[in-house]
Design an enzyme around this catalytic site. Structure first.
Site, PDB file in Angstrom:
ATOM      1  N   ARG A 172       0.865  -1.194   0.000  1.00  0.00           N
ATOM      2  CA  ARG A 172       0.000   0.000   0.000  1.00  0.00           C
ATOM      3  C   ARG A 172       0.897   1.238   0.000  1.00  0.00           C
ATOM      4  NH1 ARG A 172      -2.258   0.969   5.537  1.00  0.00           N
ATOM      5  NH2 ARG A 172      -0.877   2.745   5.503  1.00  0.00           N
TER       6      ARG A 172
ATOM      7  N   HIS B 127      -3.693   4.522   4.726  1.00  0.00           N
ATOM      8  CA  HIS B 127      -4.781   3.546   4.845  1.00  0.00           C
ATOM      9  C   HIS B 127      -6.058   4.149   4.255  1.00  0.00           C
ATOM     10  CE1 HIS B 127      -7.568   0.642   6.457  1.00  0.00           C
ATOM     11  NE2 HIS B 127      -8.214   1.606   7.071  1.00  0.00           N
TER      12      HIS B 127
ATOM     13  N   TYR C 129       3.825   6.367  11.137  1.00  0.00           N
ATOM     14  CA  TYR C 129       4.062   5.005  11.629  1.00  0.00           C
ATOM     15  C   TYR C 129       4.912   4.138  10.691  1.00  0.00           C
ATOM     16  CZ  TYR C 129      -0.134   4.232   8.681  1.00  0.00           C
ATOM     17  OH  TYR C 129      -1.040   4.213   7.649  1.00  0.00           O
TER      18      TYR C 129
HETATM   19  C1  LIG Z   1     -14.428  -6.104  12.415  1.00  0.00           C
HETATM   20  C2  LIG Z   1     -13.646  -4.828  12.244  1.00  0.00           C
HETATM   21  N1  LIG Z   1     -12.659  -4.531  13.113  1.00  0.00           N
HETATM   22  C3  LIG Z   1     -11.940  -3.395  12.968  1.00  0.00           C
HETATM   23  C4  LIG Z   1     -12.219  -2.539  11.934  1.00  0.00           C
HETATM   24  C5  LIG Z   1     -11.400  -1.254  11.763  1.00  0.00           C
HETATM   25  N2  LIG Z   1     -10.498  -1.410  10.598  1.00  0.00           N
HETATM   26  C6  LIG Z   1     -10.780  -0.830   9.429  1.00  0.00           C
HETATM   27  S1  LIG Z   1      -9.631  -1.154   8.284  1.00  0.00           S
HETATM   28  C7  LIG Z   1      -8.711  -2.072   9.342  1.00  0.00           C
HETATM   29  C8  LIG Z   1      -7.416  -2.710   8.888  1.00  0.00           C
HETATM   30  C9  LIG Z   1      -7.586  -3.694   7.774  1.00  0.00           C
HETATM   31  O1  LIG Z   1      -6.359  -4.080   7.261  1.00  0.00           O
HETATM   32  P1  LIG Z   1      -6.206  -5.145   6.120  1.00  0.00           P
HETATM   33  O2  LIG Z   1      -7.183  -6.261   6.314  1.00  0.00           O
HETATM   34  O3  LIG Z   1      -4.782  -5.533   6.017  1.00  0.00           O
HETATM   35  O4  LIG Z   1      -6.693  -4.391   4.807  1.00  0.00           O
HETATM   36  P2  LIG Z   1      -6.130  -3.067   4.129  1.00  0.00           P
HETATM   37  O5  LIG Z   1      -6.844  -1.913   4.791  1.00  0.00           O
HETATM   38  O6  LIG Z   1      -4.675  -3.027   4.330  1.00  0.00           O
HETATM   39  O7  LIG Z   1      -6.506  -3.148   2.686  1.00  0.00           O
HETATM   40  C10 LIG Z   1      -9.316  -2.112  10.593  1.00  0.00           C
HETATM   41  C11 LIG Z   1      -8.761  -2.804  11.760  1.00  0.00           C
HETATM   42  C12 LIG Z   1     -13.260  -2.883  11.044  1.00  0.00           C
HETATM   43  N3  LIG Z   1     -13.573  -2.111  10.016  1.00  0.00           N
HETATM   44  N4  LIG Z   1     -13.958  -4.039  11.219  1.00  0.00           N
END
Ligand SMILES: Cc1ncc(C[n+]2csc(CCOP(=O)(O)OP(=O)(O)O)c2C)c(N)n1
Length: 353
Positions: free
Chosen positions: A253, A257, A266
Site C-alpha cells: 500500500r 490507509h 508510523y
Molecule cells: C471487524 C472490524 N474490526 C476493525 C475494523 C477497523 N479497521 C478498518 S480497516 C482495518 C485494517 C484492515 O487491514 P487489512 O485487512 O490488512 O486491509 P487493508 O486496509 O490493508 O486493505 C481495521 C482494523 C473494522 N472495520 N472491522
C-alpha cells in the site's frame, strides 16, 4: 515428529522482475490482453489520484487509496467471467470497475449516496467495511451458485490484517468442507492501518493459512500483473470444479490507509522507497515497450483518456439528485416490514431531527 511451521513450503509466482524483464518463460497472454491489463492499471491509478485530490478539496468523503495495488486488482478481475462475483472491501474500486461496476456510483458511494452501492447489473456486491465479513457473504453466494448450477465463481477480496479475523477462518472452513466455487484473494499490502504484517500474524505466509482447511494456496508477486492474471485463471478453473483456493498477492500500500491517516507517523520511509521501485505500472510499461507494443506517446494518450473518463464519472455523480432519508427504507429489505413502513411514514410526516 513435530511439524514445524517453516516446513510448509508455498510457491511464489513471478514473471516480471522489478525492471519489467521477463524472468522465465513468458506466460501465454495475447498482446491485446496485455494492453488491456495495462490500460486498466492506468485507469485505476488515475482514478485513485483524482479521488485523493477530490477528498482533499472536500468534494468527496473518506477514501481508501489503492495506489500500488493495481496489478493485484486488475490482474485478478480481468481473469473473471461475467457470471462470476466479486465481494469487495473498501479498497477494491479498480477490481469492481473492471467487472462492470460504474465509476460514477463509486463516487456516489464516497458522497454517502444510496446509489453508491448499485452495481447496475454487474456482479459486484456492496463494499464491506466490517473486516472479513465479506468472506462469509461470498460463502453464501458461492453456495447458492453451486446449488443453482450457475457455473459462477465467487471471489472475496481481503487484506492481510483481515486474515486474523474469525470471519475469514469460518469462511475458509465452510468453503472447503462444502467444496464451494470460491476464491479467497488476499491482498497482502503489508499494513492493517498502522499495524505491520509482522505484528498482525505469526504465520510465515498468509497463503499457508489455507493448508489447515484442506485448501490449495499459492503466493504471487502482487505487483506483477502477468503473474496475478495467469494465477487467477488457474484458480478460476479449480474453483469452478468445486475446489476453493486461496491466493496471496504480495503487494504494498503506497499511500495512507485512508484519507484520514498519515503513514509518515508510523512507517519507515525507506520501506516505501523499496516498494516504489517495484511499482506495478512501471514494470508492465517497461515490459510492453521492450516488446514494442507500447510507446511513450500511447502512454500519454492513455493517461489523458483515463483522466477524461474519471472527470465524466465525477460530473455525473456531482449532478445526480441527492438521496433522501426516506429512500433508505427502500433498500433494506426486498419486502419492507411493517415497522420500517411506520418509520418511513413518520419521517415523511415529521422530517428528520
Ligand atoms: C471487524 C472490524 N474490526 C476493525 C475494523 C477497523 N479497521 C478498518 S480497516 C482495518 C485494517 C484492515 O487491514 P487489512 O485487512 O490488512 O486491509 P487493508 O486496509 O490493508 O486493505 C481495521 C482494523 C473494522 N472495520 N472491522
Amino acid at each position: 515428529m513435530w511439524m514445524e511451521p517453516n516446513e510448509v513450503t508455498i510457491e511464489k509466482v513471478q514473471y516480471l522482475d522489478e525492471n519489467g524483464k521477463i524472468r522465465a518463460a513468458a506466460p501465454d497472454i495475447r498482446d491485446d490482453e496485455l494492453i488491456t491489463l495495462y490500460k486498466w492499471m492506468v485507469q485505476a491509478r488515475v482514478f485513485d489520484q483524482r479521488a485523493l485530490k477530490l477528498q482533499r478539496q472536500g468534494r468527496i468523503g473518506t477514501y481508501a487509496p489503492m495506489i500500488g495495488q493495481e496489478a493485484a486488482q486488475i490482474g485478478s478481475a480481468c481473469a473473471l467471467g461475467k457470471q462470476d462475483w466479486i465481494y469487495p472491501s473498501y479498497r477494491e474500486g479498480a477490481a469492481c470497475f473492471v467487472h462492470g461496476f460504474p465509476m460514477k456510483n463509486f463516487f456516489l458511494y464516497t458522497m454517502g449516496h444510496l446509489k453508491g452501492t448499485d452495481a447496475e447489473g454487474a456482479h459486484v456486491f456492496p463494499v464491506q467495511i466490517i473486516i472479513g465479513a465479506q468472506c462469509l457473504h461470498a460463502v453464501g453466494g458461492a453456495w447458492a451458485g453451486k446449488y443453482h448450477k450457475e457455473n459462477s465463481v465467487s471471489v472475496t477480496y481481503i487484506g492481510d490484517g483481515g486474515t486474523s479475523e474469525g470471519d475469514f477462518h469460518e469462511a475458509m472452513n465452510f468453503a472447503s468442507v462444502y467444496k464451494l466455487p470460491l476464491i479467497f484473494f488476499v491482498q497482502n499490502n503489508h499494513w492493517a492501518i498502522s499495524v505491520p504484517r509482522s505484528k498482525q500474524t505469526a504465520s510465515k505466509t498468509i497463503a499457508q493459512k489455507a493448508v489447515a482447511y484442506g485448501m490449495a494456496s499459492i503466493q504471487v508477486d502482487g505487483n506483477d500483473v502477468l503473474a496475478v492474471y495467469t494465477t487467477m485463471k488457474q484458480a478460476l478453473e479449480r474453483a469452478r470444479q468445486g475446489k476453493p483456493v486461496l491466493i496471496e498477492a504480495v503487494t504494498y500500500r503506497q499511500g495512507p490507509h485512508t484519507t484520514a491517516d498519515d503513514p509518515m507517523k508510523y512507517r519507515d520511509p525507506q520501506e516505501l522507497e523499496q516498494w516504489l521501485a517495484k511499482d506495478p505500472l512501471k514494470r508492465m510499461k517497461a515490459f510492453m515497450i521492450e516488446k514494442r507494443i507500447w510507446n511513450e506517446a500511447l502512454d500519454k494518450a492513455e493517461f489523458e483518456l483515463a483522466e477524461q473518463k474519471v472527470k465524466e464519472a465525477f460530473e455525473l455523480a456531482v449532478n445526480a439528485p441527492k438521496s433522501t432519508t426516506e429512500e433508505i427504507f427502500d433498500v433494506v429489505y426486498e419486502q419492507r416490514t411493517n415497522q420500517l413502513t411506520e418509520q418511513k411514514n413518520s419521517i415523511a410526516r415529521e422530517g428528520v431531527l
